[in-house]
Write an enzyme that holds these catalytic residues in place. Structure first.
Site, PDB file in Angstrom:
ATOM      1  N   CYS A  13       0.876  -1.175   0.000  1.00 50.41           N
ATOM      2  CA  CYS A  13       0.000   0.000   0.000  1.00 50.41           C
ATOM      3  C   CYS A  13       0.916   1.228   0.000  1.00 50.41           C
ATOM      4  O   CYS A  13       2.042   1.148  -0.478  1.00 50.41           O
ATOM      5  CB  CYS A  13      -0.970  -0.015   1.181  1.00 50.41           C
ATOM      6  SG  CYS A  13      -0.171  -0.003   2.810  1.00 50.41           S
ATOM      7  N   PHE A  14       0.469   2.341   0.529  1.00 45.97           N
ATOM      8  CA  PHE A  14       1.307   3.537   0.432  1.00 45.97           C
ATOM      9  C   PHE A  14       2.513   3.473   1.359  1.00 45.97           C
ATOM     10  O   PHE A  14       3.642   3.757   0.957  1.00 45.97           O
ATOM     11  CB  PHE A  14       0.489   4.793   0.732  1.00 45.97           C
ATOM     12  CG  PHE A  14       1.273   6.062   0.551  1.00 45.97           C
ATOM     13  CD1 PHE A  14       1.701   6.452  -0.705  1.00 45.97           C
ATOM     14  CD2 PHE A  14       1.620   6.854   1.641  1.00 45.97           C
ATOM     15  CE1 PHE A  14       2.453   7.603  -0.887  1.00 45.97           C
ATOM     16  CE2 PHE A  14       2.368   8.014   1.471  1.00 45.97           C
ATOM     17  CZ  PHE A  14       2.775   8.395   0.207  1.00 45.97           C
TER      18      PHE A  14
END
Length: 384
Positions: A114-115
């Site tokens: 994810c980020f």
């Protein structure tokens, strides 16, 4: 209500990987669980976006997180993502990893991120475990860590591995020569643009971030392969709308130049093959043959219009008439011969003066010049 909290594995048992160089060098498949809007802004060549949350869900959860904290955000997420939606996302993720089993020898069926490598990828890991029975690794630090690693890699390699510039007039076949060299990097290929008014292709250029990421990965691969030096084409700071990373461009500006010299008739031929025949093939693949012919004709006339001021009114009108006639002849007979006059005019009257001006400022850096075979032999035996 869907429970978004992690079950089954303690947090410490969710596997993570941090060997980012190996990940990119070996083209390990990557599952990007960020929202589509994040993926569109920047991602990696070997990544597929199958998001945990839609753009709207992500925005709503983000606002709740800022206003009320993590627990409230998780609760809202569990309300937004229904059991049915969760099931669909699990199945898509499982399919992704199943389809990539062939890459197991190079480092596994794939990794996810994810980020920042936090809650979203942990939740995704747990859901995939529930669906497949296997705990697939997530990338430690997520997209942010990978992006930072690639930026730093470009800066480091630009300083450590010498660069040689392949120069020459437009239509010399520089890209063709690059493809015969294992230690070359095709900046125009990575940018999806030939670097001139006629440079756009049938598909858009990548984002600036994606271009930078792709370049960094190519540099890492060349380094891993033991390249003693790198060969790139002589480019301006921008290739189309994309900027070459400053550290790499600075190194290019100091690098020795090997100049490819080609007679004018061959330049005409090469230009027609690359800017007409090859571009037509690309347009045909995107739009189909009939529509592709129309799109190429439109592309050529629009590109010519972009340089109207530089050509001047009279030369532009002459070139436009020649281009229009060449297009019509090709559509009727398939012959490319009518392109020779307009291509010759553009090379001699437009591209060559600009090249002469630029190379005059860099002539002290020229270390060799010759025809295609001579330059290829020189570069194959070059010792930095």
């Amino acid at each position: 209500m869907t429970n978004l909290k992690l079950k089954g594995l303690p947090t410490g048992e969710h596997p993570q990987i941090d060997d980012l160089a190996s990940l990119f060098i070996n083209d390990i498949p990557l599952l990007d669980v960020r929202a589509p809007v994040e993926f569109q802004q920047g991602a990696f060549p070997n990544a597929v976006n199958i998001p945990l949350m839609t753009n709207e869900e992500r925005e709503a959860v983000g606002i709740r997180y800022k206003e009320q904290g993590q627990d409230a955000a998780i609760l809202l997420g569990s309300q937004l993502v229904t059991e049915e939606q969760q099931s669909k996302r699990k199945k898509k993720w499982a399919e992704f990893f199943a389809n990539n089993k062939k890459n197991a020898k190079k480092g596994g069926d794939g990794y996810l991120y994810c980020f920042r490598g936090g809650l979203r990828s942990q939740i995704s890991q747990q859901w995939i475990l529930d669906e497949t029975g296997k705990a697939y690794p997530r990338v430690k630090g997520g997209y942010k860590a990978m992006r930072r690693f690639l930026i730093e890699s470009t800066e480091r390699i630009a300083k450590q591995i010498p660069i040689v510039i392949l120069g020459g007039r437009t239509g010399s076949g520089k890209t063709r020569l690059l493809k015969k060299l294992d230690n070359s990097i095709d900046l125009e290929g990575l940018a999806n643009h030939r670097g001139s008014a006629f440079g756009p292709t049938a598909t858009p250029q990548p984002t600036q971030i994606n271009f930078e990421n792709a370049l960094a990965i190519e540099l890492l691969k060349k380094e891993a392969a033991g390249a003693r030096f790198l060969i790139v084409e002589d480019e301006a700071r921008n290739v189309g709308s994309l900027g070459i990373p400053q550290a790499f461009f600075d190194a290019m500006q100091q690098a020795p130049i090997v100049r490819l010299e080609v007679k004018q008739s061959d330049r005409n031929k090469i230009s027609i093959e690359e800017y007409i025949v090859d571009t037509q093939s690309h347009f045909d693949k995107v739009y189909g043959k009939q529509q592709g012919q129309f799109k190429l004709s439109e592309h050529l006339l629009n590109s010519l219009e972009k340089i109207q001021k530089r050509l001047g009114g009279v030369r532009y009108q002459e070139a436009k008439e020649q281009m229009t006639q060449a297009i019509e002849t090709r559509l009727k007979t398939g012959s490319l011969d009518d392109f020779i006059p307009v291509v010759n005019t553009l090379l001699v009257d437009y591209y060559d003066p600009m090249y002469d001006y630029q190379i005059e400022k860099k002539k002290h850096r020229i270390v060799f010049q010759g025809d295609f075979d001579q330059v290829l032999e020189y570069l194959n035996n070059y010792n930095p």
